[in-house]
Scaffold this motif. Structure first.
Motif, mmCIF file in Angstrom:
data_model
loop_
_atom_site.group_PDB
_atom_site.id
_atom_site.type_symbol
_atom_site.label_atom_id
_atom_site.label_comp_id
_atom_site.label_asym_id
_atom_site.label_seq_id
_atom_site.Cartn_x
_atom_site.Cartn_y
_atom_site.Cartn_z
ATOM 1 N N GLU A 37 -12.627 3.007 3.104
ATOM 2 C CA GLU A 37 -12.149 3.138 4.478
ATOM 3 C C GLU A 37 -10.725 2.596 4.623
ATOM 4 O O GLU A 37 -9.895 3.199 5.315
ATOM 5 C CB GLU A 37 -13.097 2.444 5.445
ATOM 6 N N LEU A 38 -10.433 1.468 3.967
ATOM 7 C CA LEU A 38 -9.067 0.941 4.021
ATOM 8 C C LEU A 38 -8.110 1.901 3.325
ATOM 9 O O LEU A 38 -6.988 2.110 3.793
ATOM 10 C CB LEU A 38 -8.975 -0.445 3.388
ATOM 11 N N ALA A 39 -8.557 2.511 2.243
ATOM 12 C CA ALA A 39 -7.723 3.493 1.552
ATOM 13 C C ALA A 39 -7.365 4.646 2.487
ATOM 14 O O ALA A 39 -6.219 5.099 2.519
ATOM 15 C CB ALA A 39 -8.442 4.010 0.313
ATOM 16 N N SER A 40 -8.328 5.091 3.265
ATOM 17 C CA SER A 40 -8.078 6.165 4.224
ATOM 18 C C SER A 40 -7.063 5.725 5.279
ATOM 19 O O SER A 40 -6.131 6.468 5.610
ATOM 20 C CB SER A 40 -9.382 6.585 4.891
ATOM 21 N N ILE A 41 -7.225 4.506 5.790
ATOM 22 C CA ILE A 41 -6.291 3.954 6.781
ATOM 23 C C ILE A 41 -4.878 3.886 6.214
ATOM 24 O O ILE A 41 -3.908 4.264 6.868
ATOM 25 C CB ILE A 41 -6.747 2.551 7.237
ATOM 26 N N ALA A 42 -4.757 3.380 4.982
ATOM 27 C CA ALA A 42 -3.448 3.180 4.357
ATOM 28 C C ALA A 42 -2.895 4.447 3.710
ATOM 29 O O ALA A 42 -1.772 4.447 3.222
ATOM 30 C CB ALA A 42 -3.538 2.063 3.317
ATOM 31 N N GLU A 43 -3.714 5.512 3.705
ATOM 32 C CA GLU A 43 -3.332 6.778 3.081
ATOM 33 C C GLU A 43 -3.059 6.615 1.595
ATOM 34 O O GLU A 43 -1.997 6.971 1.081
ATOM 35 C CB GLU A 43 -2.153 7.423 3.819
ATOM 36 N N THR A 44 -4.064 6.041 0.916
ATOM 37 C CA THR A 44 -4.002 5.852 -0.526
ATOM 38 C C THR A 44 -5.412 6.046 -1.079
ATOM 39 O O THR A 44 -6.259 6.616 -0.408
ATOM 40 C CB THR A 44 -3.398 4.474 -0.874
ATOM 41 N N THR A 45 -5.676 5.564 -2.279
ATOM 42 C CA THR A 45 -6.993 5.722 -2.887
ATOM 43 C C THR A 45 -7.756 4.399 -2.911
ATOM 44 O O THR A 45 -7.151 3.325 -2.831
ATOM 45 C CB THR A 45 -6.873 6.224 -4.340
ATOM 46 N N GLN A 46 -9.056 4.483 -3.066
ATOM 47 C CA GLN A 46 -9.889 3.288 -3.180
ATOM 48 C C GLN A 46 -9.489 2.488 -4.420
ATOM 49 O O GLN A 46 -9.472 1.263 -4.396
ATOM 50 C CB GLN A 46 -11.370 3.678 -3.224
ATOM 51 N N THR A 47 -9.150 3.177 -5.485
ATOM 52 C CA THR A 47 -8.718 2.494 -6.715
ATOM 53 C C THR A 47 -7.471 1.664 -6.460
ATOM 54 O O THR A 47 -7.356 0.530 -6.942
ATOM 55 C CB THR A 47 -8.454 3.519 -7.835
ATOM 56 N N THR A 48 -6.554 2.194 -5.681
ATOM 57 C CA THR A 48 -5.334 1.458 -5.352
ATOM 58 C C THR A 48 -5.660 0.220 -4.530
ATOM 59 O O THR A 48 -5.130 -0.866 -4.789
ATOM 60 C CB THR A 48 -4.340 2.366 -4.608
ATOM 61 N N VAL A 49 -6.555 0.351 -3.551
ATOM 62 C CA VAL A 49 -6.960 -0.811 -2.742
ATOM 63 C C VAL A 49 -7.580 -1.868 -3.643
ATOM 64 O O VAL A 49 -7.286 -3.059 -3.513
ATOM 65 C CB VAL A 49 -7.926 -0.399 -1.605
ATOM 66 N N SER A 50 -8.415 -1.461 -4.581
ATOM 67 C CA SER A 50 -9.013 -2.400 -5.521
ATOM 68 C C SER A 50 -7.929 -3.137 -6.310
ATOM 69 O O SER A 50 -8.010 -4.362 -6.496
ATOM 70 C CB SER A 50 -9.947 -1.656 -6.476
ATOM 71 N N ARG A 51 -6.924 -2.429 -6.753
ATOM 72 C CA ARG A 51 -5.814 -3.056 -7.500
ATOM 73 C C ARG A 51 -5.049 -4.041 -6.624
ATOM 74 O O ARG A 51 -4.624 -5.097 -7.093
ATOM 75 C CB ARG A 51 -4.879 -1.987 -8.056
ATOM 76 N N TRP A 52 -4.857 -3.693 -5.343
ATOM 77 C CA TRP A 52 -4.203 -4.627 -4.423
ATOM 78 C C TRP A 52 -5.005 -5.903 -4.331
ATOM 79 O O TRP A 52 -4.464 -7.008 -4.373
ATOM 80 C CB TRP A 52 -4.082 -4.040 -3.026
ATOM 81 N N GLU A 53 -6.316 -5.762 -4.175
ATOM 82 C CA GLU A 53 -7.182 -6.938 -4.005
ATOM 83 C C GLU A 53 -7.206 -7.808 -5.253
ATOM 84 O O GLU A 53 -7.370 -9.023 -5.156
ATOM 85 C CB GLU A 53 -8.588 -6.501 -3.613
#
Length: 91
Positions: A37-53
Protein backbone atom coordinates in the motif's frame (compact mmCIF):
# COMPACT_ATOMS: atom_id res chain seq x y z
CA UNK A 1 7.65 20.03 0.99
CA UNK A 2 10.67 21.22 2.86
CA UNK A 3 13.88 21.33 0.87
CA UNK A 4 15.82 20.39 3.99
CA UNK A 5 15.15 16.69 3.43
CA UNK A 6 18.43 15.28 2.20
CA UNK A 7 20.29 12.04 1.79
CA UNK A 8 22.92 12.90 4.42
CA UNK A 9 20.28 12.67 7.13
CA UNK A 10 18.96 9.39 5.75
CA UNK A 11 22.47 7.95 5.54
CA UNK A 12 23.23 9.02 9.11
CA UNK A 13 20.19 7.09 10.31
CA UNK A 14 21.12 4.04 8.25
CA UNK A 15 24.67 3.98 9.60
CA UNK A 16 23.44 4.33 13.18
CA UNK A 17 21.27 1.22 12.65
CA UNK A 18 18.06 2.83 13.84
CA UNK A 19 15.91 0.31 15.66
CA UNK A 20 12.94 1.19 13.49
CA UNK A 21 13.43 2.96 10.21
CA UNK A 22 11.68 6.26 9.72
CA UNK A 23 9.85 4.92 6.67
CA UNK A 24 8.68 1.85 8.57
CA UNK A 25 7.41 4.11 11.37
CA UNK A 26 5.49 6.25 8.87
CA UNK A 27 4.10 3.17 7.16
CA UNK A 28 3.03 1.29 10.27
CA UNK A 29 2.32 3.93 12.91
CA UNK A 30 1.22 6.96 10.91
CA UNK A 31 -0.47 5.50 7.84
CA UNK A 32 -1.20 1.96 9.09
CA UNK A 33 -0.62 0.40 5.69
CA UNK A 34 1.25 -2.56 4.20
CA UNK A 35 4.46 -2.21 2.21
CA UNK A 36 2.43 -2.77 -0.96
CA UNK A 37 0.00 0.00 0.00
CA UNK A 38 2.85 2.41 0.76
CA UNK A 39 4.41 1.48 -2.57
CA UNK A 40 1.17 2.46 -4.29
CA UNK A 41 1.08 5.78 -2.39
CA UNK A 42 4.72 6.55 -3.25
CA UNK A 43 4.32 5.26 -6.83
CA UNK A 44 7.03 2.63 -6.51
CA UNK A 45 7.25 -1.11 -5.80
CA UNK A 46 6.88 -3.11 -2.60
CA UNK A 47 10.46 -4.30 -3.07
CA UNK A 48 11.66 -0.71 -3.08
CA UNK A 49 9.73 0.06 0.13
CA UNK A 50 11.34 -3.00 1.73
CA UNK A 51 14.78 -1.70 0.73
CA UNK A 52 13.96 1.72 2.22
CA UNK A 53 12.96 0.08 5.49
CA UNK A 54 16.20 -1.95 5.58
CA UNK A 55 18.30 1.14 4.81
CA UNK A 56 19.51 -0.37 1.53
CA UNK A 57 18.18 2.58 -0.47
CA UNK A 58 16.33 5.78 0.22
CA UNK A 59 13.25 7.50 -1.19
CA UNK A 60 13.77 10.58 -3.31
CA UNK A 61 11.97 13.87 -2.76
CA UNK A 62 9.10 12.94 -5.07
CA UNK A 63 8.41 9.77 -3.04
CA UNK A 64 8.62 11.69 0.22
CA UNK A 65 6.24 14.31 -1.11
CA UNK A 66 3.64 11.71 -2.08
CA UNK A 67 3.91 10.03 1.33
CA UNK A 68 3.55 13.36 3.13
CA UNK A 69 0.53 14.33 1.03
CA UNK A 70 -1.14 10.96 1.73
CA UNK A 71 -0.80 11.54 5.46
CA UNK A 72 -2.10 15.10 5.27
CA UNK A 73 -4.99 14.21 2.97
CA UNK A 74 -5.99 11.49 5.44
CA UNK A 75 -6.28 14.11 8.16
CA UNK A 76 -3.53 12.62 10.32
CA UNK A 77 -1.06 14.69 12.29
CA UNK A 78 2.21 15.19 10.46
CA UNK A 79 5.68 16.34 11.35
CA UNK A 80 8.40 16.52 8.68
CA UNK A 81 10.83 15.29 11.35
CA UNK A 82 9.28 11.82 10.84
CA UNK A 83 11.35 11.55 7.65
CA UNK A 84 14.54 11.90 9.67
CA UNK A 85 14.00 9.89 12.81
CA UNK A 86 11.46 7.83 14.67
CA UNK A 87 9.92 9.54 17.70
CA UNK A 88 11.45 8.08 20.87
CA UNK A 89 8.13 6.79 22.20
CA UNK A 90 7.72 4.68 19.03
CA UNK A 91 11.10 2.95 19.19
Amino acid sequence: MHASINMLTWNACAHMHCRMSAIRFIRKEVLGVSQAELASIAETTQTTVSRWEKGESFPDLSHLGRIREAVLSGGQKWNDAYFFSVPEAAE
